[in-house]
Motif scaffolding. Structure first.
Motif, mmCIF file in Angstrom:
data_model
loop_
_atom_site.group_PDB
_atom_site.id
_atom_site.type_symbol
_atom_site.label_atom_id
_atom_site.label_comp_id
_atom_site.label_asym_id
_atom_site.label_seq_id
_atom_site.Cartn_x
_atom_site.Cartn_y
_atom_site.Cartn_z
ATOM 1 N N THR A 112 8.644 1.605 1.718
ATOM 2 C CA THR A 112 7.374 2.320 1.910
ATOM 3 C C THR A 112 7.601 3.633 2.651
ATOM 4 O O THR A 112 6.987 4.662 2.335
ATOM 5 C CB THR A 112 6.386 1.403 2.665
ATOM 6 O OG1 THR A 112 6.154 0.242 1.872
ATOM 7 C CG2 THR A 112 5.069 2.096 2.939
ATOM 8 N N ALA B 253 -1.087 -8.644 -2.681
ATOM 9 C CA ALA B 253 -0.570 -7.298 -2.374
ATOM 10 C C ALA B 253 -1.192 -6.279 -3.323
ATOM 11 O O ALA B 253 -1.684 -6.644 -4.400
ATOM 12 C CB ALA B 253 0.952 -7.274 -2.529
ATOM 13 N N THR C 187 6.842 7.265 0.871
ATOM 14 C CA THR C 187 5.906 8.173 1.535
ATOM 15 C C THR C 187 6.554 9.537 1.755
ATOM 16 O O THR C 187 5.929 10.590 1.532
ATOM 17 C CB THR C 187 5.461 7.564 2.885
ATOM 18 O OG1 THR C 187 4.986 6.239 2.660
ATOM 19 C CG2 THR C 187 4.375 8.405 3.527
ATOM 20 N N GLU D 271 2.683 -1.474 -6.204
ATOM 21 C CA GLU D 271 3.541 -0.434 -5.626
ATOM 22 C C GLU D 271 2.997 0.932 -6.078
ATOM 23 O O GLU D 271 2.508 1.075 -7.200
ATOM 24 C CB GLU D 271 4.978 -0.614 -6.104
ATOM 25 C CG GLU D 271 5.627 -1.862 -5.525
ATOM 26 C CD GLU D 271 7.127 -1.899 -5.798
ATOM 27 O OE1 GLU D 271 7.879 -1.270 -5.030
ATOM 28 O OE2 GLU D 271 7.535 -2.579 -6.760
ATOM 29 N N ARG E 20 -6.140 -5.278 -3.667
ATOM 30 C CA ARG E 20 -5.010 -6.187 -3.856
ATOM 31 C C ARG E 20 -5.334 -7.251 -4.877
ATOM 32 O O ARG E 20 -6.503 -7.504 -5.191
ATOM 33 C CB ARG E 20 -4.685 -6.888 -2.530
ATOM 34 C CG ARG E 20 -4.465 -5.938 -1.378
ATOM 35 C CD ARG E 20 -3.918 -6.672 -0.195
ATOM 36 N NE ARG E 20 -4.826 -7.721 0.268
ATOM 37 C CZ ARG E 20 -4.528 -8.578 1.227
ATOM 38 N NH1 ARG E 20 -3.338 -8.521 1.819
ATOM 39 N NH2 ARG E 20 -5.389 -9.498 1.599
ATOM 40 N N GLU F 182 0.506 2.263 -4.437
ATOM 41 C CA GLU F 182 -0.854 2.376 -3.874
ATOM 42 C C GLU F 182 -0.817 3.202 -2.581
ATOM 43 O O GLU F 182 0.151 3.142 -1.826
ATOM 44 C CB GLU F 182 -1.411 0.972 -3.590
ATOM 45 C CG GLU F 182 -2.875 0.951 -3.174
ATOM 46 C CD GLU F 182 -3.779 1.596 -4.224
ATOM 47 O OE1 GLU F 182 -4.036 2.819 -4.113
ATOM 48 O OE2 GLU F 182 -4.198 0.881 -5.158
ATOM 49 N N PHE G 280 2.751 2.647 -0.705
ATOM 50 C CA PHE G 280 3.299 1.292 -0.654
ATOM 51 C C PHE G 280 4.432 1.115 -1.671
ATOM 52 O O PHE G 280 4.279 1.459 -2.843
ATOM 53 C CB PHE G 280 2.176 0.293 -0.935
ATOM 54 C CG PHE G 280 2.617 -1.142 -1.014
ATOM 55 C CD1 PHE G 280 3.183 -1.771 0.081
ATOM 56 C CD2 PHE G 280 2.455 -1.876 -2.182
ATOM 57 C CE1 PHE G 280 3.581 -3.097 0.017
ATOM 58 C CE2 PHE G 280 2.852 -3.196 -2.259
ATOM 59 C CZ PHE G 280 3.417 -3.807 -1.159
ATOM 60 N N VAL H 12 -1.934 3.643 1.059
ATOM 61 C CA VAL H 12 -2.324 2.637 2.058
ATOM 62 C C VAL H 12 -2.391 3.275 3.437
ATOM 63 O O VAL H 12 -1.801 4.334 3.685
ATOM 64 C CB VAL H 12 -1.340 1.443 2.054
ATOM 65 C CG1 VAL H 12 -1.330 0.762 0.692
ATOM 66 C CG2 VAL H 12 0.074 1.899 2.412
ATOM 67 N N LEU I 245 -0.816 -5.031 3.922
ATOM 68 C CA LEU I 245 -0.077 -4.688 2.707
ATOM 69 C C LEU I 245 0.300 -5.944 1.944
ATOM 70 O O LEU I 245 0.238 -5.983 0.727
ATOM 71 C CB LEU I 245 1.182 -3.892 3.062
ATOM 72 C CG LEU I 245 0.957 -2.639 3.900
ATOM 73 C CD1 LEU I 245 2.266 -1.893 4.102
ATOM 74 C CD2 LEU I 245 -0.074 -1.722 3.244
ATOM 75 N N ILE J 157 10.071 -4.043 2.743
ATOM 76 C CA ILE J 157 8.823 -3.260 2.626
ATOM 77 C C ILE J 157 8.840 -2.053 3.558
ATOM 78 O O ILE J 157 8.431 -0.947 3.171
ATOM 79 C CB ILE J 157 7.596 -4.139 2.934
ATOM 80 C CG1 ILE J 157 7.522 -5.331 1.986
ATOM 81 C CG2 ILE J 157 6.313 -3.302 2.907
ATOM 82 C CD1 ILE J 157 7.133 -5.017 0.572
#
Lengths: 476, 476
Positions: free
Chosen positions: B133, B95, B137, B98, B412, B100, B47, B102, B108, B129
């Motif tokens: 993200t 949320a 990733t 950042e 979150r 994390e 995330f 997911v 999110l 986002i």
């Protein structure tokens, strides 16, 4: 908004520092910007990004904050930072119009000037031209797939690379022929028409779909497009839309359209068309969205889909697809200190064409494009003329005479000299018209989405001979 | 730099106008932002994008120029434009941090507030986002492929979506663990280390390669990385680099490295390592670039390649790869006017999970993650606890008990309330460390590049039952 001078890879700065130290920074140099493979397994690209690129070049300047940051890196000495204070781009740029149809190996830009200024601008020029050209090409492919009677709208903001990525997409898509966008900021900045209707959440926020449709129609009686797949397109969305279309007409308005966003779009659009026509709403437009690209659009049309407007988001904003995602444009030194330069490596496909070049297009008497030819720009030897032989640079055994009846047109002109932009950029609409006209002049099969005819780009005998001489010299 | 309020799809504005007219704009609503499929055919995402998203929300405001532009569209009435003058985001955002880890279907972001403010911010939140993200990733996958002893550098500026796209890439890549970049502006803006050497054109601008290498080493004796493939890596580049390494050592400096940019990188890197080691230069680093991605890196390592630093450009900046190019994040209404909401269509994979939710992570006593569970947030009924059964939302026949010895952690927290950001964003380095730590806690096989273990995300019985009740009501 001005571009930052730090919009660059670090190596442009280390090289600049090196050239200054070696006292080579004022040597004259020329770089070509070109791509080796057309995107999307196609045969062509639509050139875009020139106006923002020239904007970058003409405003290039290191701010005090930039210089303080560079100083903090402990990498550069004081004379170099002093040099950067007054560093500007004062060179010359030769390029085609935006919207021009271009092919692999052709010098989209030639940048001439001092070694310092021409080298430094590499990263920013590639950043701007690569992406704009990639998107304009995708947009042109989408328009071709959609056919002359349908419209394509850019819906990609939510999947673009940040806010500015979304703006770049809208601009370049317009040049490729996708002139409308959902992106309101793009409408504001570029004057493009903005389009849109409502989301599923609008329907879900009301007690039921019909109430939601009626409320939307009341707000926008003359621009009402209803999204019909929140619950079920055939049993709920379309029947409710038909009721609202009738109610609008009773009040003196005509419903603009419906949008399909899931399911079998070919089937659902035929069904929707049938129902609206039967009820006397022949002018209700059918809009489709949901992971569309040129291949999906082609398939929908081949199955008799009745779609008036295609909304394309992700696959346009990200240029997805085979060999998509990036245009592999590169920026290579072709001349320095008055001498032609060549890069050879173990990978022959990466070998470059040396020297400054003319890029000619042979045009048949009927206006159709015959082939392109790259020739040397200098005045030594005989310039390329109709009746001369052009050689395939990858395999010079293959060669072809340009017929005598062809005209040879210069594809480029000088667009910046001494760092000054020479003429104002045309409107995006004018560029889109130019692109469409140029695309229509290509040989049959060149526009095919899959396995297209490969338009020929040859080199003149003297350019071929120069490359061969330099290759021999480099390897001996 | 503030985001424009016009960074939005037009339909957010038409819906806003509609809600105002229907006097629904102050109804309370909640939206979830989630993705349905993890990117790159993998099993997880990292995330990212929260800090810029909160920055957008906390500064959202229509300028006079924005309002004048909207007025010029002849689409909106005066009361709506008046309403926009004072329109702000004053809602609540829940949320994860950042960085994390997911999974598909997890909310999110949950955005709560008035229907007007929560709906309007959809496009901008998705824009920010989705891309951040996706890049974080990709960066994590590259780091995993490169292994703990090698570094990855972001080289993607020239293929990114414009200047701002390049900046977004560098920020998100850092969160995923790719902390160095070639992008100087990203260094300035985010404090990231900037890296780089020279281009082929540096070598071509000199009479020969050895002269070019010596000149570069003289300029940067303590940070000298030489690009060795301009002519031929084995017969020219490496021998010349070895000469310069020796000359630098005589002057009291050590050469930092060489860069390979073409050819068989596994073979060439082994050969380069051997030659440098034999000559006593065990610390010379080998850098590789040229269309790298996680699969190429994996293949190089499996063939015994000796690469210390991978420079990844195009495939990181564009997130290319199977199912790459975009994260399909969506933003769906889950509650309005106090009632849970659900979207059902003919495509069951697009059905949403209703209501506001808690997102729990079951953690084994050894700290490894066991599975995630989504439960209802409200206080009616029994909250999910260890020992309870979690159901696969796509196929509730499949279910699994969360073991009693697991801890249940809230993934979150509330990060914005009444439109105010509640805490300062951690540094990118801290976020990168957090991401790496979280990734290391996943079950074996979850990080595999191809055909990974699918980490389980279940729903509680009361959430499943609520969804089933709403589905039944919608279809009856």
């Amino acid at each position: 908004m001005p571009y930052s001078a730090l919009l660059t890879d670090l190596y442009e700065l280390t090289m600049l520092a090196g050239y200054l130290r070696e006292d080579m920074h004022e040597q004259q140099a020329a770089f070509d910007l070109f791509f080796r493979e057309p995107p999307y397994l196609g045969s062509y690209a639509v050139f875009a990004g020139l106006a923002p690129a020239l904007d970058y070049l003409s405003h290039l300047k290191f701010s005090d904050a930039d210089l303080a940051y560079l100083n903090s890196l402990n990498l550069f000495d004081a004379p170099f930072l002093e040099f950067l204070k007054t560093f500007r781009f004062r060179g010359r740029v030769t390029a085609p119009c935006e919207g021009e149809v271009v092919f692999a190996g052709e010098p989209l830009l030639t940048v001439e000037g001092t070694l310092a200024e021409t080298q430094f601008v590499e990263t920013a020029l590639l950043n701007i031209i690569n992406f704009q050209t990639l998107v304009a090409t995708k947009a042109a492919r989408l328009k071709i797939a959609a056919g002359p009677d349908s419209e394509v709208i850019e819906f990609g903001l939510r999947r673009a690379q940040g806010p500015d990525g979304g703006l770049s997409v809208a601009r370049a898509a317009a040049i490729g022929g996708v002139l409308s966008t959902s992106n309101v900021q793009a409408g504001q900045v570029f004057g493009l028409p903005v389009k849109g209707t409502h989301a599923h959440s609008w329907v879900m926020a009301f007690p039921d779909e019909l109430t939601a449709f009626r409320a939307y129609a009341e707000c926008f009686p003359d621009s009402c497009v209803l999204l019909v797949d929140t619950y079920d397109t055939l049993t709920s969305g379309l029947p409710h839309a038909l009721i609202v279309a009738g109610e609008l007409r009773e009040l003196g308005h005509e419903m603009l359209g419906v949008r399909l966003d899931s399911g079998d779009l070919a089937y659902l659009s035929r069904e929707a068309r049938k129902r609206f026509d039967r009820a006397g709403f022949e002018n209700v437009k059918i809009v489709a969205s949901n992971e569309l690209d040129e291949h999906v659009i082609h398939s929908i049309r081949s199955e008799g889909g009745c779609i008036d407007i295609y909304g394309v988001g992700t696959r346009l904003a990200t240029c997805a697809g085979p060999e998509g995602g990036a245009l592999g444009g590169v920026y290579k030194l072709v001349e320095s200190n008055g001498k032609p330069r060549l890069k050879t490596t173990s990978d022959p496909a990466k070998s470059t064409l040396p020297s400054r070049k003319r890029w000619l297009r042979a045009v048949n008497p009927d206006g159709q494009f015959h082939m392109d030819v790259l020739d040397l720009q200098d005045h030594s030897g005989e310039p390329f003329r109709p009746g001369h032989i052009a050689f395939d640079p990858a395999n010079p055994q293959r060669h072809k005479m340009v017929p005598l009846q062809c005209d040879l047109i210069d594809c480029r002109h000088v667009v910046m000299d001494s760092g000054e932009v020479l003429s104002q950029a045309p409107s995006l609409e004018a560029l889109a018209s130019y692109a469409a006209a140029q695309l229509s002049r290509l040989p049959e099969g060149t526009l095919r989405l899959i396995n297209p005819h490969r338009y020929k780009v040859g080199v003149s005998r003297r350019l071929l001979e120069l490359r061969n001489r330099l290759q021999t010299a480099a390897t001996s």
